[in-house]
Motif scaffolding. Structure first.
Motif, PDB file in Angstrom:
ATOM      1  N   ARG A 145       0.680  -1.237  -0.076  1.00  0.00           N
ATOM      2  CA  ARG A 145      -0.018   0.013   0.052  1.00  0.00           C
ATOM      3  C   ARG A 145       0.644   1.227  -0.026  1.00  0.00           C
ATOM      4  NH1 ARG A 145      -3.538   0.294   5.417  1.00  0.00           N
ATOM      5  NH2 ARG A 145      -4.605   2.116   4.918  1.00  0.00           N
ATOM      6  N   ASN A 146       1.966   1.301   0.612  1.00  0.00           N
ATOM      7  CA  ASN A 146       2.898   2.281   0.588  1.00  0.00           C
ATOM      8  C   ASN A 146       3.803   2.780  -0.295  1.00  0.00           C
ATOM      9  OD1 ASN A 146       2.103   3.593   3.509  1.00  0.00           O
ATOM     10  ND2 ASN A 146       2.786   1.532   4.166  1.00  0.00           N
ATOM     11  N   ILE A 190       2.617   3.764  -5.316  1.00  0.00           N
ATOM     12  CA  ILE A 190       2.753   5.050  -6.050  1.00  0.00           C
ATOM     13  C   ILE A 190       4.170   5.197  -6.309  1.00  0.00           C
ATOM     14  CG2 ILE A 190       0.655   6.067  -5.036  1.00  0.00           C
ATOM     15  CD1 ILE A 190       2.406   7.869  -3.306  1.00  0.00           C
ATOM     16  N   LEU A 227      -5.547   2.674  -5.722  1.00  0.00           N
ATOM     17  CA  LEU A 227      -4.174   3.442  -5.603  1.00  0.00           C
ATOM     18  C   LEU A 227      -3.866   3.476  -6.886  1.00  0.00           C
ATOM     19  CD1 LEU A 227      -2.540   2.279  -2.307  1.00  0.00           C
ATOM     20  CD2 LEU A 227      -3.421   4.583  -2.872  1.00  0.00           C
ATOM     21  N   LEU A 285      -5.422   6.224  -8.766  1.00  0.00           N
ATOM     22  CA  LEU A 285      -5.387   7.452  -8.165  1.00  0.00           C
ATOM     23  C   LEU A 285      -3.931   7.959  -8.628  1.00  0.00           C
ATOM     24  CD1 LEU A 285      -6.336   9.530  -6.152  1.00  0.00           C
ATOM     25  CD2 LEU A 285      -5.023   8.255  -4.447  1.00  0.00           C
ATOM     26  N   TYR A 345      -4.749  10.960 -10.997  1.00  0.00           N
ATOM     27  CA  TYR A 345      -4.467  12.185 -10.144  1.00  0.00           C
ATOM     28  C   TYR A 345      -3.207  12.466 -10.364  1.00  0.00           C
ATOM     29  CZ  TYR A 345      -4.375  15.129  -6.003  1.00  0.00           C
ATOM     30  OH  TYR A 345      -4.249  16.298  -5.221  1.00  0.00           O
ATOM     31  N   THR A 376     -11.735   5.196   2.168  1.00  0.00           N
ATOM     32  CA  THR A 376     -10.755   5.655   2.784  1.00  0.00           C
ATOM     33  C   THR A 376      -9.695   5.926   1.875  1.00  0.00           C
ATOM     34  OG1 THR A 376     -11.177   3.657   4.224  1.00  0.00           O
ATOM     35  CG2 THR A 376      -8.850   4.529   4.360  1.00  0.00           C
ATOM     36  N   ILE A 377      -9.357   5.495   0.663  1.00  0.00           N
ATOM     37  CA  ILE A 377      -8.390   5.890  -0.301  1.00  0.00           C
ATOM     38  C   ILE A 377      -8.421   7.181  -1.001  1.00  0.00           C
ATOM     39  CG2 ILE A 377      -7.048   5.042  -2.476  1.00  0.00           C
ATOM     40  CD1 ILE A 377      -7.231   2.503  -1.541  1.00  0.00           C
ATOM     41  N   ASN A 389     -10.469   9.417   0.147  1.00  0.00           N
ATOM     42  CA  ASN A 389     -10.700  10.545   1.121  1.00  0.00           C
ATOM     43  C   ASN A 389     -12.054  10.840   0.911  1.00  0.00           C
ATOM     44  OD1 ASN A 389      -9.855  11.705   3.628  1.00  0.00           O
ATOM     45  ND2 ASN A 389      -9.721  13.681   2.423  1.00  0.00           N
ATOM     46  N   VAL A 413      -6.754  13.326   5.950  1.00  0.00           N
ATOM     47  CA  VAL A 413      -6.855  12.302   5.091  1.00  0.00           C
ATOM     48  C   VAL A 413      -6.155  10.901   5.575  1.00  0.00           C
ATOM     49  CG1 VAL A 413      -5.777  11.917   2.643  1.00  0.00           C
ATOM     50  CG2 VAL A 413      -6.562  14.163   3.266  1.00  0.00           C
ATOM     51  N   ASP A 414      -6.880   9.921   5.855  1.00  0.00           N
ATOM     52  CA  ASP A 414      -6.374   8.910   6.345  1.00  0.00           C
ATOM     53  C   ASP A 414      -5.201   8.112   5.774  1.00  0.00           C
ATOM     54  OD1 ASP A 414      -9.837   7.722   7.466  1.00  0.00           O
ATOM     55  OD2 ASP A 414      -8.249   9.085   8.220  1.00  0.00           O
ATOM     56  N   GLU A 415      -5.280   7.991   4.189  1.00  0.00           N
ATOM     57  CA  GLU A 415      -4.370   7.152   3.696  1.00  0.00           C
ATOM     58  C   GLU A 415      -2.865   7.773   3.240  1.00  0.00           C
ATOM     59  OE1 GLU A 415      -4.888   4.243   2.754  1.00  0.00           O
ATOM     60  OE2 GLU A 415      -3.130   3.852   1.627  1.00  0.00           O
ATOM     61  N   PRO A 416      -1.889   7.514   3.571  1.00  0.00           N
ATOM     62  CA  PRO A 416      -0.652   8.056   3.468  1.00  0.00           C
ATOM     63  C   PRO A 416      -0.380   8.413   1.851  1.00  0.00           C
ATOM     64  CG  PRO A 416      -0.332   6.259   4.943  1.00  0.00           C
ATOM     65  CD  PRO A 416      -1.602   6.091   4.505  1.00  0.00           C
ATOM     66  N   ALA A 417      -0.571   7.703   1.140  1.00  0.00           N
ATOM     67  CA  ALA A 417      -0.441   7.699  -0.262  1.00  0.00           C
ATOM     68  C   ALA A 417      -1.295   8.814  -0.901  1.00  0.00           C
ATOM     69  CB  ALA A 417      -0.851   6.184  -1.278  1.00  0.00           C
ATOM     70  N   THR A 418      -2.313   9.035  -0.580  1.00  0.00           N
ATOM     71  CA  THR A 418      -3.286  10.034  -1.050  1.00  0.00           C
ATOM     72  C   THR A 418      -2.634  11.359  -0.589  1.00  0.00           C
ATOM     73  OG1 THR A 418      -5.478   8.582  -0.782  1.00  0.00           O
ATOM     74  CG2 THR A 418      -5.609  10.908  -1.118  1.00  0.00           C
ATOM     75  N   ILE A 443       0.316  12.140   0.084  1.00  0.00           N
ATOM     76  CA  ILE A 443       1.749  12.217  -0.866  1.00  0.00           C
ATOM     77  C   ILE A 443       1.246  12.758  -2.154  1.00  0.00           C
ATOM     78  CG2 ILE A 443       3.588  11.068  -1.939  1.00  0.00           C
ATOM     79  CD1 ILE A 443       3.738   9.089   0.322  1.00  0.00           C
ATOM     80  N   LEU A 444       0.204  12.235  -2.722  1.00  0.00           N
ATOM     81  CA  LEU A 444      -0.165  12.569  -4.208  1.00  0.00           C
ATOM     82  C   LEU A 444      -0.705  14.165  -4.133  1.00  0.00           C
ATOM     83  CD1 LEU A 444      -1.624   9.490  -5.581  1.00  0.00           C
ATOM     84  CD2 LEU A 444       0.476  10.476  -6.291  1.00  0.00           C
ATOM     85  N   MET A 445      -1.461  14.472  -2.891  1.00  0.00           N
ATOM     86  CA  MET A 445      -1.852  15.749  -2.799  1.00  0.00           C
ATOM     87  C   MET A 445      -0.963  16.723  -2.657  1.00  0.00           C
ATOM     88  SD  MET A 445      -5.253  15.282  -0.320  1.00  0.00           S
ATOM     89  CE  MET A 445      -5.711  16.741  -0.297  1.00  0.00           C
ATOM     90  N   ARG A 472       9.038   6.384   6.990  1.00  0.00           N
ATOM     91  CA  ARG A 472       8.674   5.373   6.041  1.00  0.00           C
ATOM     92  C   ARG A 472       8.317   5.899   4.714  1.00  0.00           C
ATOM     93  NH1 ARG A 472       3.475   2.055   6.617  1.00  0.00           N
ATOM     94  NH2 ARG A 472       4.128  -0.214   6.760  1.00  0.00           N
TER      95      ARG A 472
END
Lengths: 313, 342, 588
Positions: free
Chosen positions: A263-264, A267, B150, B153, B157, B287-288, B290, C276-281, C283-285, C300
């Protein structure tokens, strides 16, 4: 269908005869997708059985399901000699995880299906056979379980019991059994009116005996179909629970857990978006192929057993 | 018909009580400390746990707590949700419209794509299109949702800046929140934007809906494809279709006029239930991206063992299901006169 | 559907892509130049400072309200006047010679956001209300203890023992001054006040149904419900920003500039803090410029920001405010129905409840932890080795203190001595716990497991993560045999650490069932000592005791960092800040 009528077996109620196998073989030979499903599942079974040979656990390992790790590097590393599929964060070997993950997938899938089918059989047969108020009550209980969105119910159960694969098993079984109960009840309702059941009853056979010897064997086929379709979705739901932090612990050989670690990294790193492709592709492929295999197999089962589903006249 | 509806509606309180009873029985497994820990956010507050247990009555047996909770529910008070920091009823009213909007927009592609692919599959059984659609459907379903989420996204995005996460952009959000500039009627942003005559907000909301809708569709279409396919297969074998074919009617007419209508019956039933089933799918999607919906809140409440929130959520989804079933049955009866008269 | 239709799809997508003209990567123009968007992870509990005890809430509160004194620049040991006009010291006479009476002259001409003037009366009300509120598990004891000598305003039965007369005597207004009288001199008092003396308007509070300041209604407003407090979601302060909206549905808080601020108004017109809960989101923002700072980022994810255009990473920020994580032992474990004790006996398949009461066992664990690997792999090398419970950067830290290192030989020696040799002979099995989702603590648990198991094959360690609320509950019930957890300072003084890690009434010894009378005495005495040099020696002595008795052991002191867009200007770091101080920030 005509073949069956000619045979006149001694126990007419048992519909599994040689003709079924012939139909099955013909189906697999004719239909490439069904064949593919069979090959995939057999492949995974072999992978699971041969796991200690394909990916030998390290000498002192107390639990072979924990993936070995050489060090604790925080970043995943790409495939290289010694680690053909690369490593995840904290240096877990992905190849080992995929191989032993097949075992985990079968364990989780088969156990969940077995438990839910068992509960479903008991509830469904009692409801379908005895009808009346017992049926009403039991079906309301089933309704109650089904009224709750499955994933949320699973999350509640695991949150209460604590994260871990055993608790995931319990949660998923709790979510799945109502479906089987309903299915079996429907089948039993249609079977119980058949001639041979009447005959058995006239001969004075007890209720339990009738259920076990006559009704169940004829009602079981849809269960076979539905459960093979379920195998894949169970493993994927377990992956969703891992994503929420409620599944197997980090480092456990479970495809869902491995892919939730990605998940991390999906991207990618600073410049390269696909730098950590291997953290997604390998466990993802395992999940897709496993689900695909069971789905195709389930479809094949349904087509093979089709005449039986419609019920022997 | 009215009797039919009334009888189904009577079911609702029964199912509701049953569902909440189930939740509270599960919560019975927790110790009072575990239930109190929801209100304690940090170890430095641990010494207050006993006081908290007393204040919230958590040391009383669970069945007593249940009865008290039930009593309050009958008066309209669903309790306080610690994870939402507002009353449970208000939390549901706040978060549900967003999920409803998302679900409604997801419905269209799912049904359109599902029915179209399913029909094509059934008609051209065992040919390339059939194989492709089955593989596509299964593939969509077997990848965990967050992987699709993801990936999409990142592409739409991260790389292309086409479809952002969230529900609205900053500017649109500020306008929508301002009562002097924007009147809220339905709490569905797209609808309200049109009612307010602000087209740019409507488009902005659509842009933000794109990714969650695509992700959800990918995963949920499979079910509909499968059901449509088998239902169509079933129907195509029926006598009246064979008759129509024998009469020399063109194949498309056979399918469109006769087969499809009857094949749609289980599909409609499924659609109504699909709606509730989407509550499962939205958890991770919200969640993903938001996206502030009810799935995310429900899952979060479950993980943190926010008992009143989980119980309220259970009640609410039971309500949705009973109404969904009812709607499906009414539709079903309306389409198939045999049931209405029978 | 004809074949041509299939072609349309990719063409359509391409057309859409062109139509939207995807953003430019580097050299991006500043987005939303007068609005700052921060993305975070963490719920706001309450905006009422008398209730809140979490960093998320205070991250907002300290932009809306102001305390009497504030931290000077980036220092946590020096203060600057804020709503007071001077910081009391013995030299300027505002602190009495006996160290017990503080006089704060209140600044004139300051107005609340609704335009009403701020007076000494408001200050007195704010502080008294804070003490009266004392909600269960809340922060009021931080001031209750030094000012009134109470740990709680209620007795065991829940009756109010706080007396109005005491309250009004200890905190009172005299003209434009506010006078606070402590029970005993307390060194850290000013540092507590710098974070817990926000001023709220008395009139607004009363108008919103809160305490009227009299003795008669005290009972009603003691330990109130969170949502019934006047400033739970409504704000009226003196700070550089006003609360425009707490959008619960959208999970964001919107602040707007206070144009009538008593200093020069802030440069930013608006601040939006989004969950925003998701770390990946997140970062992208940030990469897209839709957010200006990522407040939830951990080491991490840091590599995903490195080298990204338009992003600035500010590293090597000094902390000194947290000891995180440390490894704790429970001296008397509740093994009833507890799977983590195993068999409950010293037979190689479990541990007895008092297993960790033998100091040799604890030392064995402490020497078996690979601190350097933990530092490298858990923190990417950005941390320093701990020397005890007081973090590096805080007063009382002793660089020369001997502390544990990864030493297999010594660990083995300690294990051999433990419980008269039985531990070595029979072995044991125990679970090390951490809170699920915390990757750093999970890594620590794994390192501990791998290294201890390597010492003796009869030593078996399992590691397990449980959800946060269950974790706290199990901790409270003394069910965790050995566990990882950390501590963030309430105020920048070593007492906050020594008390909670070593004093038997402190948070951790309380659940660990650890008590040492000499240590208790030393901790209390060190807090009361006013002579700085003497005080330092006492903390050095406490460091020695911590090493000798090892009720728990600290691992590393993390180094902080910040990730934000490079167009953000004016940001500065103070280790005590609960969040971003937006007053000085601008974009461009």
């Amino acid at each position: 269908m005509g073949v069956l009528a000619e045979r006149k077996p001694l126990r007419p109620e048992l519909a599994v005869t040689l003709s079924t196998w012939q139909i099955a073989v013909r189906r697999f030979r004719r239909n490439p997708l069904s064949l593919m499903g069979l090959i995939l599942i057999v492949g995974f079974i072999l992978m699971a059985l041969l796991a200690p040979l394909l990916a030998p656990p390290p000498p002192n390992a107390r639990n072979p399901y924990m993936m070995p790790h050489a060090g604790y590097s925080p970043d995943p590393q790409p495939p290289r000699p010694g680690h053909p599929f690369g490593t995840t964060e904290q240096a877990f070997d992905i190849y080992y995880g995929i191989i032993w993950g097949a075992r985990t997938a079968f364990r989780v899938g088969l156990l969940v299906v077995a438990i839910s089918v068992l509960i479903g059989i008991v509830v469904g047969s009692v409801a379908g056979y005895f009808r009346g108020r017992v049926d009403e009550f039991l079906m309301r209980v089933v309704d109650i379980f089904l009224a709750f969105p499955g994933l949320i119910l699973a999350v509640v159960v695991v949150a209460i019991l604590g994260p871990g694969l055993e608790n995931v098993l319990i949660a998923l079984a709790l979510v799945s059994w109502p479906g089987y109960a309903r299915l079996l009840r429907g089948e039993i309702l249609s079977v119980r009116e058949r001639d041979y059941v009447e005959a058995a009853r006239a001969m004075g056979a007890g209720d339990v005996k009738i259920i076990l010897r006559h009704i169940l064997p004829n009602s079981i086929y849809p269960v076979l179909v539905v459960s093979s379709l379920d195998m894949g979705s169970i493993v994927v739901t377990a992956a969703a629970l891992s994503f929420l932090g409620l599944g197997a612990p980090i480092g456990y050989a479970d495809w869902g857990q491995i892919i939730s670690l990605s998940r991390n990294w999906i991207i990618g790193a600073g410049g390269n978006a696909f730098a950590f492709w291997y953290t997604v592709v390998f466990p993802g492929a395992a999940l897709v192929l496993f689900t695909l295999g069971w789905n195709l197999l389930g479809d094949a089962f349904r087509d093979i057993l089709d005449p039986r589903l419609r019920g022997a006249s | 018909m009215t009797v039919f509806i009334a009888r189904r509606l009577l079911l609702l309180p029964l199912v509701g009580i049953g569902v909440t009873l189930l939740i509270f029985s599960l919560l019975q497994l927790l110790s009072p400390q575990q239930r109190a820990a929801l209100y304690v956010t940090d170890p430095r507050q641990l010494q207050a746990i006993d006081a908290i247990i007393r204040e919230h009555g958590l040391d009383r047996p669970v069945y007593i707590q249940y009865v008290q909770w039930l009593g309050r529910v009958l008066q309209g008070d669903l309790g306080w949700s610690e994870t939402a920091k507002m009353p449970v009823a208000r939390a549901i009213a706040t978060f549900f419209p967003a999920t409803l909007e998302l679900t409604l927009y997801t419905f269209l592609p799912i049904i359109a794509l599902g029915i179209w692919l399913g029909t094509k599959s059934a008609v051209h059984r065992d040919q390339v299109i059939d194989h492709f659609s089955r593989l596509f459907a299964i593939g969509g379903q077997s990848f965990p949702t967050f992987v699709w989420g993801l990936l999409l996204l990142m592409v739409f995005y991260g790389a292309w800046r086409l479809f952002p996460p969230g529900r609205l952009s900053l500017e649109a959000n500020l306008v929508v929140l301002d009562p002097t500039q924007f009147r809220t009627y339905t709490h569905l942003v797209t609808v309200d934007a049109l009612l307010n005559g602000k087209l740019w907000i409507f488009l902005d909301a659509l842009r933000h809906l794109a990714l969650p809708v695509i992700t959800l569709s990918l995963v949920q279409t499979a079910t509909l494809v499968r059901v449509t396919r088998s239902s169509m297969l079933e129907t195509l074998r029926q006598d009246y279709v064979r008759t129509a074919r024998a009469k020399g009617l063109e194949e498309p007419r056979v399918i469109n006029k006769h087969a499809r209508k009857n094949a749609l019956i289980p599909v409609i039933t499924l659609s109504a239930l699909l709606f509730v089933g989407l509550l499962n799918g939205v958890v991770i999607t919200e969640t993903i991206y938001n996206y502030p919906g009810i799935g995310r809140w429900g899952a979060n409440a479950a993980i943190q063992l926010d008992a009143p929130a989980v119980a309220g959520f259970a009640l609410f989804s039971a309500l949705l299901l009973v109404f969904g079933n009812l709607a499906a049955d009414i539709l079903y009866a309306w389409i198939d006169p045999r049931i209405r008269l029978g | 559907m004809t074949k041509t239709r299939w072609f349309m799809l990719p063409v359509l997508v391409a057309a859409l892509a062109l139509a939207f003209q995807p953003g430019l990567a580097s050299g991006q123009a500043v987005k939303n130049p007068d609005t700052f968007v921060a993305v975070s992870f963490g719920d706001w509990d309450s905006l009422d400072w008398a209730w809140a005890y979490d960093t998320a809430s205070f991250g907002v509160i300290f932009n809306i309200y102001e305390p009497l004194i504030f931290f000077e620049g980036g220092r946590m040991d020096r203060f600057t006047p804020m709503l007071a006009t001077a910081v009391p010291t013995i030299q300027n006479g505002l602190l009495s010679k006996d160290g017990k009476t503080y006089t704060f002259p209140i600044r004139q001409g300051v107005r609340f956001h609704d335009g009403t003037p701020m007076t000494a009366e408001d200050v007195v009300y704010s502080l008294r209300r804070f003490l009266l509120t004392d909600r269960s598990g809340g922060p009021s004891s931080l001031l209750l203890e030094p000012i009134l000598g109470l740990t709680s305003t209620r007795d065991d039965k829940g009756n109010l023992i706080l007396k109005y007369a005491d309250l009004t005597r200890a905190i009172r207004a005299q003209g434009n001054n506010v006078i606070i009288t402590l029970k005993e001199p307390f060194g850290p008092f000013l540092s507590i006040l710098a974070q817990w003396s926000y001023v709220i308007p008395k009139k607004t509070a009363i108008a919103r149904g809160d305490w009227d300041g009299t003795a008669a209604t005290m009972r009603k407003y003691n330990n109130p419900k969170k949502e019934s407090m006047a400033f739970f979601e409504f704000a009226n302060g003196t700070g550089p920003f006003k609360l425009e909206r707490w959008d619960r549905a959208g999970r964001q808080i919107i602040l707007v500039r206070n144009d009538n601020y008593w200093r020069t108004p802030a440069r930013l017109r608006r601040v939006v803090i989004r969950q925003v809960d998701e770390p990946a989101t997140r970062i992208l923002m940030l990469k897209a410029g839709d957010a200006d700072a990522d407040l939830g980022v951990t080491r991490r994810e840091l590599p995903q920001y490195e080298g990204a255009p338009g992003i600035r990473i500010i590293d090597d920020l000094p902390t000194g405010t947290s000891t995180n994580p440390a490894v704790f032992f429970t001296f008397n474990i509740d093994c009833a129905g507890n799977p983590d004790c195993g068999s409950g006996r010293l037979d190689g398949a479990g541990i007895p409840p008092n297993f960790f009461s033998d100091v040799n066992v604890r030392r064995g664990f402490a020497y078996a932890f690979d601190y350097n690997t933990f530092l490298q792999d858990g923190f990417r090398g950005k941390a320093t080795l701990a020397k005890g419970v007081i973090p590096r950067g805080m007063f009382g830290f002793n660089e020369k203190q001997e502390y544990f290192t990864f030493d297999r030989a010594r660990a083995a020696a300690n294990f051999r001595e433990a419980w008269g040799g039985q531990v070595w002979e029979r072995g044991f099995k125990v679970t090390v716990l951490y809170n699920a989702g915390n990757v750093v603590r999970e890594l620590g648990a794994r390192i501990l497991k791998d290294n201890i198991e390597a010492i003796n094959p009869k030593f078996k360690i399992d590691i397990r993560g449980i959800t946060w609320s269950s974790y706290l509950a199990a901790m409270d019930a003394s069910k965790l045999p050995v566990f990882f957890i950390g501590w963030l300072a309430d105020y920048p003084d070593p007492h906050n650490f020594t008390f909670h890690f070593m004093h038997s009434d402190g948070t951790f010894p309380h659940v660990q069932k650890f008590k040492n009378e000499e240590v208790d005495r030393l901790v209390t005495a060190a807090a009361r000592e006013t002579d700085r040099a003497k005080r330092e020696q006492m903390y050095f002595e406490l460091n020695r005791k911590y090493f000798e008795l090892v009720p728990s052991f600290a691992t590393v002191n993390a180094i902080a960092f910040r990730v934000q867009r490079s167009w953000v200007r004016g940001w500065y770091w103070n280790p005590m800040f609960p969040g971003t101080y937006y007053y000085t920030i601008s974009k461009g």
